[in-house]
Design an enzyme around this catalytic site. Structure first.
Site, PDB file in Angstrom:
ATOM      1  CB  SER A  45      23.046  24.654  51.557  1.00  0.00           C
ATOM      2  OG  SER A  45      22.233  23.903  50.750  1.00  0.00           O
ATOM      3  CG  ASP A  54      20.929  29.787  47.235  1.00  0.00           C
ATOM      4  OD1 ASP A  54      19.926  30.007  48.135  1.00  0.00           O
ATOM      5  OD2 ASP A  54      21.572  28.618  47.342  1.00  0.00           O
ATOM      6  CG  HIS A  97      19.316  28.544  51.114  1.00  0.00           C
ATOM      7  ND1 HIS A  97      20.104  28.344  49.847  1.00  0.00           N
ATOM      8  CD2 HIS A  97      19.367  27.113  51.629  1.00  0.00           C
ATOM      9  CE1 HIS A  97      20.746  27.019  49.956  1.00  0.00           C
ATOM     10  NE2 HIS A  97      19.924  26.317  51.103  1.00  0.00           N
TER      11      HIS A  97
END
Length: 479
Positions: free
Chosen positions: A415, A168, A205
């Protein structure tokens, strides 16, 4: 005027890759983004065949010069692919690339004889492809509310912990202030704010994903790699090698959690990942991959490898459920290639701002109605805000909204359904003293009796015991 999410996202990715001219494809469908003027082929004889065939096609069929058809990357690496330049990247616009289209056409007869794809666009693989944000942009959440899913009560045992590698963007600088993340390690994100001190888009994220994994499966050793730090995007031609780099450094883990991908107009996967996927198959690692946020049935890779016979037990593809867990989230991709759905709307996890509050300016404006035609109060519409990219072409009186992050956030997307599902596999391994993640995947799905409704179909649903469903207004089933 309604926000144009794809075009806004395209601009963000193009700015992160200033030296790589990009186009949307295929044609005006806007299902993916790719590098202009370049195609991919497998090293060796296939690359030579592609180069020769494309050069001949340009000379005989189009009347265009073939002098520009040449290897763009003569050196090879473990990804086993060659970039071949087939045109001037400066020609055309963001909506088309005639040279790449001609190159793909030139190989159709050869591909028919060999019964497999020999050539491909060089796609952009991203954590927020096409419809952006991943499913939305993060919203501040109070620390007093804890995470959702809440942290499971099981402890951490270094000798039996399941190893999970998250591909990521990197961890935020203050992630270690969260007790939940005590057993998380990996790369820091690096630059987190702009010149005005505002949090950059997508920062956090990877931290958010790590928090979800640790909450669902505390007995895990989570490592986060910053492979996708540039606006959450990377070229297909680079991703295979970066994945090899990650496993070379950290070893093959029990589980890889990957919340990124792309459509490619094909049912055969990504040429740029061929070598890595073949090596993955030879290992015991389970790849858990996001199905994507385009509200589409078009296969999204690498998640869609789960539908290929050779990878049926190697890849777990994960779609997202909406806040009540009963139906699919409006943004979630769907189809027979999606194995399972997990909560993915307005989850709560760690982001940043634990040391000091951090401002964030919204990039995208919410819609008046769901852009996918759903009737519940989805993330397309709520909570309402104006984004700087959407407001760029409006009168100066329109200003983007700003919020402050102080640790936790609500965020939506496949996600985040992905680490929830990965965490449930890891927790099943711990509970049943299993060392084989692929066997755990199979047994978990076989034992799971929960279902949800997605586009009129009853599909397997993985809902962690500590997950709290949220009230959903306008509860009519989606059309």
């Amino acid at each position: 005027m309604a926000p144009q999410r794809f075009h806004e996202q395209f601009e963000q990715i193009q700015r992160s890759m200033p030296d790589v001219p990009l186009a949307m494809g295929p044609d005006d469908a806007a299902e993916f983004i790719y590098e202009k003027g370049v195609v991919l082929a497998r090293d060796g004889e296939e690359a030579r065949l592609v180069e020769d065939s494309v050069r001949t096609h340009f000379t005989e069929a189009t009347g265009l010069t073939a002098d520009h058809v040449r290897r763009a990357s003569p050196e090879t690496n473990r990804s086993g692919i060659t970039r071949i330049q087939v045109g001037d990247p400066g020609h055309g616009d963001r909506h088309s690339d005639r040279a790449v289209a001609h190159a793909l056409r030139a190989m159709r007869e050869h591909e028919g004889r060999q019964q497999r794809r020999l050539i491909s666009r060089n796609h952009v693989v991203s954590i927020a492809p096409v419809n952006s944000c991943p499913g939305d942009e993060p919203v501040p959440a109070p620390l007093t509310g804890g995470t959702n899913p809440a942290a499971a009560s099981a402890g951490h045992d270094a000798d039996t912990a399941v190893s999970v590698l998250v591909i990521d963007n990197g961890l935020t600088h203050d992630y270690s202030a969260v007790p939940l993340l005590a057993h998380v390690q990996g790369d820091l994100h690096g630059t987190e704010t702009d010149a005005n001190g505002n949090l950059l888009q997508y920062v956090g994220h990877g931290t958010f994903i790590a928090g979800l994994l640790a909450a669902v499966a505390p007995n895990t050793n989570v490592t986060v790699r910053n492979t996708l730090n540039d606006a959450g995007a990377i070229l297909e031609s680079e991703l295979g090698q970066r994945l090899f780099d990650a496993v070379d450094e950290h070893g093959w883990p029990d589980v890889i959690s990957l919340s990124a991908g792309t459509a490619n107009g094909s049912t055969e996967g990504l040429i740029g990942l061929d070598a890595f996927m073949e090596e993955l198959r030879a290992q015991g690692t389970l790849l858990v991959a996001a199905a994507g946020n385009n509200s589409s049935a078009t296969p999204f890779w690498p998640a869609a490898y789960a539908s290929l016979p050779d990878y049926a037990d190697v890849v777990l593809s994960v779609g997202a459920l909406r806040g009540d867990g009963e139906y699919g989230a409006c943004f979630s991709n769907h189809g027979a290639w999606v194995n399972v759905y997990a909560p993915g709307e307005r989850l709560t996890s760690a982001l940043t701002g634990f040391d000091a509050p951090v401002p964030y300016v919204y990039q995208h404006t919410t819609y008046d109605e769901c852009r996918f035609g759903f009737t519940y109060a989805c993330t397309c519409q709520y909570p309402r805000h104006t984004g700087v990219l959407s407001a760029a072409g409006t009168p100066s009186a329109v200003k983007a909204d700003q919020v402050m992050f102080e640790g936790y956030a609500h965020w939506s997307g496949t996600s985040f359904a992905t680490p929830v599902a990965a965490g449930m596999v890891a927790a099943y391994m711990t509970a049943n003293k299993m060392g084989d993640a692929r066997a755990a995947r199979t047994q978990l799905l076989a034992a799971n009796g929960a279902y949800a409704e997605v586009r009129g179909a009853h599909v397997p649903a993985l809902r962690p015991p500590t997950w709290r469903p949220a009230p959903v207004t306008q509860l009519a089933p989606p059309a």
